[in-house]
Structures are given as C-alpha cells and as structure tokens.
Design a protein around this motif. Structure first.
Motif, PDB file in Angstrom:
ATOM      1  N   SER A  48       0.944  -1.176   0.117  1.00 60.58           N
ATOM      2  CA  SER A  48       0.156   0.140  -0.022  1.00 60.58           C
ATOM      3  C   SER A  48       0.859   1.148  -0.025  1.00 60.58           C
ATOM      4  CB  SER A  48      -0.957  -0.069   1.200  1.00 60.58           C
ATOM      5  OG  SER A  48      -0.508  -0.083   2.523  1.00 60.58           O
ATOM      6  N   ALA A  58       0.516   4.376  -2.493  1.00 58.99           N
ATOM      7  CA  ALA A  58       0.243   5.652  -2.062  1.00 58.99           C
ATOM      8  C   ALA A  58       1.321   6.517  -2.327  1.00 58.99           C
ATOM      9  CB  ALA A  58      -0.071   5.636  -0.384  1.00 58.99           C
ATOM     10  N   GLN A  60      -4.643  12.472   0.297  1.00 58.90           N
ATOM     11  CA  GLN A  60      -4.347  11.523  -0.625  1.00 58.90           C
ATOM     12  C   GLN A  60      -3.577  10.318  -0.371  1.00 58.90           C
ATOM     13  OE1 GLN A  60      -2.993  13.199  -4.705  1.00 58.90           O
ATOM     14  NE2 GLN A  60      -1.748  11.537  -4.489  1.00 58.90           N
ATOM     15  N   MET A 107      -5.302   6.543  -0.306  1.00 59.55           N
ATOM     16  CA  MET A 107      -4.942   5.393  -1.325  1.00 59.55           C
ATOM     17  C   MET A 107      -4.559   4.455  -0.491  1.00 59.55           C
ATOM     18  SD  MET A 107      -5.840   6.434  -4.213  1.00 59.55           S
ATOM     19  CE  MET A 107      -5.201   5.041  -4.799  1.00 59.55           C
ATOM     20  N   THR A 162      -6.324   0.692  -0.904  1.00 57.89           N
ATOM     21  CA  THR A 162      -5.529  -0.528  -1.110  1.00 57.89           C
ATOM     22  C   THR A 162      -5.477  -1.494   0.003  1.00 57.89           C
ATOM     23  OG1 THR A 162      -3.753   0.961  -2.096  1.00 57.89           O
ATOM     24  CG2 THR A 162      -3.106  -1.139  -1.776  1.00 57.89           C
ATOM     25  N   PHE A 174      -7.006   0.309 -10.244  1.00 54.51           N
ATOM     26  CA  PHE A 174      -7.385   1.624  -9.697  1.00 54.51           C
ATOM     27  C   PHE A 174      -7.390   2.803 -10.949  1.00 54.51           C
ATOM     28  CE2 PHE A 174      -5.981   0.829  -4.934  1.00 54.51           C
ATOM     29  CZ  PHE A 174      -6.841  -0.209  -4.808  1.00 54.51           C
ATOM     30  N   PHE A 204      -1.141   5.947 -12.274  1.00 57.35           N
ATOM     31  CA  PHE A 204      -0.525   5.961 -11.347  1.00 57.35           C
ATOM     32  C   PHE A 204       1.064   5.957 -11.778  1.00 57.35           C
ATOM     33  CE2 PHE A 204      -4.189   4.905  -9.431  1.00 57.35           C
ATOM     34  CZ  PHE A 204      -4.267   5.178  -8.133  1.00 57.35           C
TER      35      PHE A 204
END
Length: 401
Positions: A55, A59, A91, A95, A99, A300, A319
């Motif tokens: 994660s 992130a 943010q 995220m 996740t 995502f 991303f």
C-alpha cells in the motif's frame, strides 16, 4: 463532467429532503472503515508488514491525468479532487485505505459525492437481467456514475477475493497459534504448581488454609529470575511443577510454514521477497512492484478514470512510480556519471535524481551522448562532428602521403 455534477447535486438535494443522506453516508462511510476482524488480521506482524509495503508503494505514486496522446494535463480539476479527496483523509491516507481494503476484502467502493471522494462499505451490488450493475447502501440505490466497484478478480464477475476470504483457514490457524504463544508468555510462561497433601483438603481447617496461602504468597512473590525462595514443607506435603500443554517448538514450526503462505494470498512469495530485500533492496521492491503493485495500480487507474471521466473525453488517470526511488544513492550517482561524464548535475533530469536544483535552461534540459556533450536528436551536430573528424583524418592522411 458538468452534466454529471449537476445531476449529482440535484440527486443529493432530493435525497437530503427525503432524509436518507445522513443515514446512507454516516453508516456506510463514517463508520464503515476497519472492523474487528480486519484489525485482527493487521495484528499479525507479517501480514501487516507486507500490506504496508504494497500500500505504501501505491500511496507514494504520483497520480496524473493524461490525454489520448499520453500527454500529462497538469491543470485538470480532477487532480485537485484526488489531492484532497475529502475532509478527513489526505490523498496518501485515502490511497492506503483503498489499497488495504482491496487486499483484505477483495473489493472496494470509491464513491463520488460532488467534489469529494469516499470509500463506502456495506454496499450491496447486483446485476439485473440486462447485465447492468446496481448498488444499494442500506436499501437505498446509488446512481452507477457516482460509485465504482473495484474488484480483485478471482472467478466471479461480481465479487472480488481478498485475504479474509481466500486465506480464511490459514489466517485463523496462524492467528490462533500466535495468540496461544503470546498469551502463554504474557502470563509468565503459564507457570503452574500442584500441591500434594496426604490429608484431605478441608476449607474449614484454618491451619491448613493458612499454610496453603503462605505457600501461594511465596510463589507469587518470585518476580525476578535472581530471586530465591525457600518454602519449607512438613511431612505429607510436596510441590510439583506442572508442564505447559503448549508445545512451543511445534507451534513455531507451524507458524514458520503457514505465516509465509499468507503472503501468497497477497500475490507475493515471502521467501523470495525477503531474500531479495536482504541482498538488494531495489530488486526486492521491483519484485513486489511486478508481483503485487503494478496490476493493482492498473485496476485503480481504470476505475477512477471511469468515475471521473466520460468515455468520449479521452482522458486517463494513471499512477506513476519513480523506480529510481528504490535505487541506492550511490547507484544514482553512477547512473548520472554514465549519462554525463562532465558536469554530473547536468542535464536537469540527473540533477533532480541526485537531489540538486534544476537549472531549467535549454542546455540543461537536453539529453546528451558521449563525453563531448552532443545533444541527442541534433543529427546535424552529430554529422558535422563526424564530418569534421573525417576531414581531419583525410588531411592527416594527405600530410602523411
């Protein structure tokens, strides 16, 4: 986006008048985070560490918006929504939560409410006879353009699979084994003694009760390993230590096998990952990226794009991870040195990689080849240098003749 926003605001206004907005959002978002069973999973240090590694990569990634030509749109308003998803999460936090929920439950539901994004729980999803997905929260239907169903696909088209489901049996065994060992040593190794008496124990016998209490006080007073207690016992009395029914070696052997198996439910072979991390952090992080992170970011990306943009817009949310973040500083300097052998902080991309300020000049923004700092793409400059070299060689050759 304007039409969708207007409709969303209109729908929200009607919902608010009918009195179910507070009910839907409060119960499915504000109180819809991590519950007890999920907390128990995170209490396992191995699962927690692996989930953090996955994660955190996602992130820390940069979220960008690209047009249909792959060019980044720096001023797209969606970027502001993603940088400030709501009033209670940044943010980065959003995220990570998205996740972790995805990995644990196998699915997550980002919901867009005007200029805010939330993660809803207690969502019921179903397909009608026309294969259109419908979403309900506490019996209230949510318009499909406001919500996305992000699934970790297994064998079902309507429900994702997470570690709480597919790893349930292994997880239960590991958690119970860990709990048994932890409780044992938290209680001092479960030390217990048995007092043997030739006579019958009689609670009304004051002398006997006083003697037993004195022995118990002596045993409870042993709180340090260097403390020595002498307990004199009369005829007919004996104290035996009871062995713990918990076999530590067998439990540890079980954990050594099955704790690693939990990583496989997250898409990672723990043995391979840990061995790579010990040898080369970059290789370990790249292994994790390719095995567990890359496909999550792709999923995502597609769902967030569909949540914010119409198909006709040609825009995509992506991303982007800078792989050089996984590289040691010494390796970065070697890369920079190989790119430019004179002026290590030029061009600007090398300066930025090494942590120096960019100069933002046409010369420092160009990419160079060789040690004569010839700009890539300027064929004429390269041809001239080669031509000059040929002329010089001819002249030298003529002089020699």
């Amino acid at each position: 986006m304007g039409i969708r926003d207007s409709f969303s605001n209109w729908l929200y206004g009607i919902a608010e008048k009918r009195g179910w907005v507070e009910d839907v959002y409060a119960q499915s978002i504000r109180y819809g985070g991590v519950f007890v069973n999920e907390q128990n999973v995170l209490s396992s240090s191995d699962v927690y560490e692996l989930m953090q590694d996955i994660s955190n990569q996602i992130a820390l990634a940069d979220i960008v918006v690209e047009d249909n030509r792959g060019k980044e749109i720096d001023d797209d308003p969606v970027l502001k929504y993603l940088k400030n998803p709501n009033n209670y999460l940044t943010q980065f936090e959003f995220m990570k939560l998205m996740t972790n929920s995805y990995l644990l439950n196998g699915e997550v539901f980002p919901i867009r409410d005007g200029d805010q994004i939330h993660l809803a729980s207690n969502v019921y999803a179903e397909l009608d006879n026309r294969l259109v997905e419908h979403f309900k929260i506490n019996g209230i239907e949510i318009p499909p353009f406001m919500i996305r169903h992000v699934k970790n696909i297994g064998t079902s088209h309507l429900k994702g699979v997470g570690i709480l489901d597919i790893g349930k049996n292994t997880l239960s065994g590991v958690m119970n084994a860990e709990k048994v060992l932890t409780e044992k040593y938290k209680k001092g190794g479960l030390l217990a003694f048995m007092l043997k008496l030739d006579a019958h124990i009689n609670p009304s016998n004051a002398a006997q009760s006083k003697f037993i209490k004195a022995i118990l006080d002596q045993l409870e007073g042993i709180d340090e390993s260097r403390t020595i207690k002498m307990i004199p016992l009369g005829k007919g009395y004996a104290i035996d230590a009871l062995e713990s029914p918990i076999d530590d070696d067998k439990i540890l052997a079980y954990l050594n096998v099955y704790k690693k198996d939990l990583g496989k439910f997250l898409g990672v072979n723990v043995d391979t990952y840990t061995s790579l991390i010990k040898i080369d952090v970059e290789k370990g992080m790249m292994y994790l990226h390719n095995k567990a992170v890359k496909h999550i970011m792709k999923n995502f990306s597609e769902h967030l794009t569909a949540l914010f943009f119409d198909k006709s817009s040609g825009k995509t949310i992506k991303f982007k991870i800078n792989i050089l973040d996984f590289v040691p500083y010494s390796t970065k300097t070697n890369i920079g040195y190989n790119i430019v052998r004179t002026g290590i902080t030029s061009p600007d991309n090398v300066a930025e990689m090494l942590g120096f300020p960019k100069q933002n000049t046409p010369e420092t923004q160009a990419i160079y080849i060789s040690n004569d700092l010839t700009e890539i793409g300027k064929k004429k400059a390269t041809d001239d240098s080669l031509k000059g070299g040929d002329d010089n060689s001819k002249e030298k050759g003529n002089e020699g003749i």
